[in-house]
Scaffold this motif. Sequence first.
Motif, PDB file in Angstrom:
ATOM      1  N   ARG A   1       0.833  -1.209   0.000  1.00 13.18           N
ATOM      2  CA  ARG A   1       0.000   0.000   0.000  1.00 13.18           C
ATOM      3  C   ARG A   1       0.869   1.261   0.000  1.00 13.18           C
ATOM      4  O   ARG A   1       0.430   2.318  -0.414  1.00 13.18           O
ATOM      5  CB  ARG A   1      -1.018  -0.003   1.146  1.00 13.18           C
ATOM      6  CG  ARG A   1      -0.496   0.394   2.491  1.00 13.18           C
ATOM      7  CD  ARG A   1      -1.628   0.460   3.524  1.00 13.18           C
ATOM      8  NE  ARG A   1      -2.571   1.524   3.263  1.00 13.18           N
ATOM      9  CZ  ARG A   1      -3.844   1.532   3.640  1.00 13.18           C
ATOM     10  NH1 ARG A   1      -4.350   0.499   4.273  1.00 13.18           N
ATOM     11  NH2 ARG A   1      -4.613   2.550   3.400  1.00 13.18           N
ATOM     12  N   TRP A   2       2.121   1.131   0.423  1.00 11.63           N
ATOM     13  CA  TRP A   2       3.008   2.296   0.418  1.00 11.63           C
ATOM     14  C   TRP A   2       3.482   2.621  -0.996  1.00 11.63           C
ATOM     15  O   TRP A   2       4.144   3.621  -1.219  1.00 11.63           O
ATOM     16  CB  TRP A   2       4.181   2.066   1.359  1.00 11.63           C
ATOM     17  CG  TRP A   2       3.717   1.900   2.769  1.00 11.63           C
ATOM     18  CD1 TRP A   2       3.274   0.733   3.352  1.00 11.63           C
ATOM     19  CD2 TRP A   2       3.557   2.913   3.766  1.00 11.63           C
ATOM     20  NE1 TRP A   2       2.870   0.982   4.646  1.00 11.63           N
ATOM     21  CE2 TRP A   2       3.044   2.303   4.932  1.00 11.63           C
ATOM     22  CE3 TRP A   2       3.817   4.290   3.785  1.00 11.63           C
ATOM     23  CZ2 TRP A   2       2.774   3.031   6.092  1.00 11.63           C
ATOM     24  CZ3 TRP A   2       3.546   4.990   4.949  1.00 11.63           C
ATOM     25  CH2 TRP A   2       3.031   4.363   6.081  1.00 11.63           C
ATOM     26  N   ASP A   3       3.193   1.747  -1.950  1.00 10.40           N
ATOM     27  CA  ASP A   3       3.519   2.030  -3.354  1.00 10.40           C
ATOM     28  C   ASP A   3       2.415   2.837  -4.025  1.00 10.40           C
ATOM     29  O   ASP A   3       2.526   3.166  -5.205  1.00 10.40           O
ATOM     30  CB  ASP A   3       3.668   0.719  -4.141  1.00 10.40           C
ATOM     31  CG  ASP A   3       4.897  -0.063  -3.737  1.00 10.40           C
ATOM     32  OD1 ASP A   3       5.940   0.572  -3.497  1.00 10.40           O
ATOM     33  OD2 ASP A   3       4.814  -1.301  -3.669  1.00 10.40           O
ATOM     34  N   LEU A   4       1.329   3.086  -3.300  1.00 10.16           N
ATOM     35  CA  LEU A   4       0.164   3.715  -3.908  1.00 10.16           C
ATOM     36  C   LEU A   4      -0.160   5.028  -3.207  1.00 10.16           C
ATOM     37  O   LEU A   4       0.141   5.194  -2.027  1.00 10.16           O
ATOM     38  CB  LEU A   4      -1.049   2.778  -3.795  1.00 10.16           C
ATOM     39  CG  LEU A   4      -0.883   1.389  -4.393  1.00 10.16           C
ATOM     40  CD1 LEU A   4      -2.000   0.466  -3.903  1.00 10.16           C
ATOM     41  CD2 LEU A   4      -0.887   1.469  -5.911  1.00 10.16           C
ATOM     42  N   GLY A   5      -0.780   5.912  -3.935  1.00 14.56           N
ATOM     43  CA  GLY A   5      -1.296   7.136  -3.347  1.00 14.56           C
ATOM     44  C   GLY A   5      -2.753   7.275  -3.744  1.00 14.56           C
ATOM     45  O   GLY A   5      -3.253   6.536  -4.593  1.00 14.56           O
ATOM     46  N   GLY A   6      -3.409   8.246  -3.148  1.00 14.28           N
ATOM     47  CA  GLY A   6      -4.815   8.419  -3.502  1.00 14.28           C
ATOM     48  C   GLY A   6      -5.285   9.830  -3.245  1.00 14.28           C
ATOM     49  O   GLY A   6      -4.698  10.566  -2.453  1.00 14.28           O
ATOM     50  N   VAL A   7      -6.325  10.188  -3.937  1.00 17.85           N
ATOM     51  CA  VAL A   7      -6.991  11.471  -3.738  1.00 17.85           C
ATOM     52  C   VAL A   7      -8.475  11.219  -3.919  1.00 17.85           C
ATOM     53  O   VAL A   7      -8.875  10.462  -4.799  1.00 17.85           O
ATOM     54  CB  VAL A   7      -6.526  12.509  -4.788  1.00 17.85           C
ATOM     55  CG1 VAL A   7      -7.412  13.745  -4.734  1.00 17.85           C
ATOM     56  CG2 VAL A   7      -5.077  12.895  -4.576  1.00 17.85           C
ATOM     57  N   SER A   8      -9.278  11.827  -3.068  1.00 19.48           N
ATOM     58  CA  SER A   8     -10.717  11.750  -3.284  1.00 19.48           C
ATOM     59  C   SER A   8     -11.304  13.137  -3.102  1.00 19.48           C
ATOM     60  O   SER A   8     -10.826  13.906  -2.268  1.00 19.48           O
ATOM     61  CB  SER A   8     -11.361  10.773  -2.301  1.00 19.48           C
ATOM     62  OG  SER A   8     -11.024  11.109  -0.981  1.00 19.48           O
ATOM     63  N   THR A   9     -12.287  13.443  -3.877  1.00 16.57           N
ATOM     64  CA  THR A   9     -12.876  14.777  -3.796  1.00 16.57           C
ATOM     65  C   THR A   9     -14.315  14.744  -4.295  1.00 16.57           C
ATOM     66  O   THR A   9     -14.647  13.989  -5.209  1.00 16.57           O
ATOM     67  CB  THR A   9     -12.041  15.801  -4.596  1.00 16.57           C
ATOM     68  OG1 THR A   9     -12.798  16.988  -4.767  1.00 16.57           O
ATOM     69  CG2 THR A   9     -11.620  15.273  -5.939  1.00 16.57           C
ATOM     70  N   ALA A  10     -15.126  15.560  -3.649  1.00 14.69           N
ATOM     71  CA  ALA A  10     -16.538  15.609  -4.029  1.00 14.69           C
ATOM     72  C   ALA A  10     -16.726  16.256  -5.397  1.00 14.69           C
ATOM     73  O   ALA A  10     -17.740  16.035  -6.062  1.00 14.69           O
ATOM     74  CB  ALA A  10     -17.334  16.382  -2.971  1.00 14.69           C
ATOM     75  N   LEU A  11     -15.740  17.047  -5.804  1.00 15.71           N
ATOM     76  CA  LEU A  11     -15.812  17.669  -7.133  1.00 15.71           C
ATOM     77  C   LEU A  11     -14.393  17.952  -7.601  1.00 15.71           C
ATOM     78  O   LEU A  11     -13.733  18.842  -7.083  1.00 15.71           O
ATOM     79  CB  LEU A  11     -16.623  18.975  -7.089  1.00 15.71           C
ATOM     80  CG  LEU A  11     -16.730  19.730  -8.421  1.00 15.71           C
ATOM     81  CD1 LEU A  11     -17.502  18.907  -9.452  1.00 15.71           C
ATOM     82  CD2 LEU A  11     -17.393  21.087  -8.224  1.00 15.71           C
ATOM     83  N   HIS A  12     -13.938  17.151  -8.567  1.00 15.55           N
ATOM     84  CA  HIS A  12     -12.583  17.391  -9.086  1.00 15.55           C
ATOM     85  C   HIS A  12     -12.670  18.293 -10.310  1.00 15.55           C
ATOM     86  O   HIS A  12     -13.481  18.036 -11.201  1.00 15.55           O
ATOM     87  CB  HIS A  12     -11.896  16.074  -9.446  1.00 15.55           C
ATOM     88  CG  HIS A  12     -10.421  16.242  -9.676  1.00 15.55           C
ATOM     89  ND1 HIS A  12      -9.914  16.796 -10.828  1.00 15.55           N
ATOM     90  CD2 HIS A  12      -9.361  15.979  -8.884  1.00 15.55           C
ATOM     91  CE1 HIS A  12      -8.588  16.844 -10.737  1.00 15.55           C
ATOM     92  NE2 HIS A  12      -8.226  16.355  -9.567  1.00 15.55           N
ATOM     93  N   PRO A  13     -11.851  19.343 -10.368  1.00 17.29           N
ATOM     94  CA  PRO A  13     -11.959  20.278 -11.490  1.00 17.29           C
ATOM     95  C   PRO A  13     -11.719  19.631 -12.852  1.00 17.29           C
ATOM     96  O   PRO A  13     -12.254  20.086 -13.860  1.00 17.29           O
ATOM     97  CB  PRO A  13     -10.890  21.326 -11.188  1.00 17.29           C
ATOM     98  CG  PRO A  13     -10.033  20.762 -10.114  1.00 17.29           C
ATOM     99  CD  PRO A  13     -10.846  19.763  -9.381  1.00 17.29           C
ATOM    100  N   ASP A  14     -10.914  18.575 -12.896  1.00 21.04           N
ATOM    101  CA  ASP A  14     -10.620  17.949 -14.193  1.00 21.04           C
ATOM    102  C   ASP A  14     -11.707  16.986 -14.649  1.00 21.04           C
ATOM    103  O   ASP A  14     -11.766  16.638 -15.830  1.00 21.04           O
ATOM    104  CB  ASP A  14      -9.282  17.199 -14.139  1.00 21.04           C
ATOM    105  CG  ASP A  14      -8.094  18.153 -14.042  1.00 21.04           C
ATOM    106  OD1 ASP A  14      -8.308  19.360 -14.264  1.00 21.04           O
ATOM    107  OD2 ASP A  14      -6.985  17.688 -13.741  1.00 21.04           O
TER     108      ASP A  14
END
Length: 393
Positions: free
Chosen positions: A252-265
């Motif tokens: 799991r340390w090889d991975l990253g993540g982002v979560s957002t209710a509204l991503h601009p892209d």
Amino acid sequence: MFGRPVEATVTDPANPYVLGPQLCCAAAELPLTHDDLADFGGEVAEAQVAELVAEGLLRTRPTGWYWAGRGRPDVDIRGSGAAPVSIIEGATGRLLGTVDGDASHATVHTGALYVHRGETYVVDELDVVDACAVVHPESPEWTTVARDTVDLSIVATDRTRRLGTVTAHTGVVDVTNQVVAYQRRRLGTGEVLAEFPLDLPPRQLRTRAVWLTLDERAIARADVDDAALPGSLHAAEHAAIGLLPLLATCDRWDLGGVSTALHPDTGAATIVVYDGHPGGAGFAERGYAVLRDWLQATRATVASCECESGCPSCVQSPKCGNGNDPLDKAGAVRVLDVVLDELAGAPELTAEEAEVTRRPAPRSGLFGTSAPAVTDPAADAGATGSDPDDLVF
Ligand SMILES: [Zn+2]
Ligand SMILES: [Zn+2]
């Protein structure tokens, strides 16, 4: 805790991001022959050699494949290129050890509590330019946790699977990470005692990612309101990062993540999981190829966990840059249910579509990347959950 085995160190020798540089190094020492390729995975290696020839990195001769580049292949065996940071005891000048340059901002920033071989030290100063951290022995009643911000922008989308109200994608992303502060927390209770700002430069990573977008109908079906949405996505992201190593031979340390209710892209609620290695390492693409198995395992792990509102075995992450806040375990299960329901009705991936992990790496990805595009700081405004610590910059 004591009944569980120690995690295995894993690698995937057939991963093109691993195998390609490996073959180049081998060819630079001695020309590669057909017989040699059996030792590198046979058919997988043959296909990779063909790609390396097409990219101009290897040259075909009657006596074998020759390294076509100038000098030695530029491969960083630590995966990043960041110099290791020396840990030096200020009073004695003694070198205690080194930490990975990638992790140094989060682990040996000025003011950090640093544990080395069971002894505790407090960092007096992290010198980023000289790659050293000066420490003194101290055993305070607190520990420290770094806080960081992450800004992720989508550079290119390689594949898209429309699943009704949910869409899955894989492609290239730029991640900008900055450790901005740290908290002192009381040992035992984790109570936040104080927070101190840090002035560390941002770091950038161009890598590959898998991301899910959920439109408004999907959110409504999951019965997640505006207040619960960020925590639900964030909890689902953490759990998904925790489960991908079961299917992608990584940690799991090889991975990253982002979560957002509204991503601009994407213009939608988005969960991103990315490879924490420059150019990507094939993990996120593997996740895309086995999306249903991955998310089913994720959903089952969260739903079956006996904790009430989230624990380290399900939705909490040991390296969350947001201090595991917000997290909504129940919402995460409902969000995953909607995605799985859409996946159940979707046709299986064709063999070709599932073969994303065997696609050639972009030329810039194989031996590191050029500087990523400048990111728009405003893009971070919508981000609600991130795991920049997962990064291996
Ligand atoms: Zn739990
Ligand atoms: Zn997080």
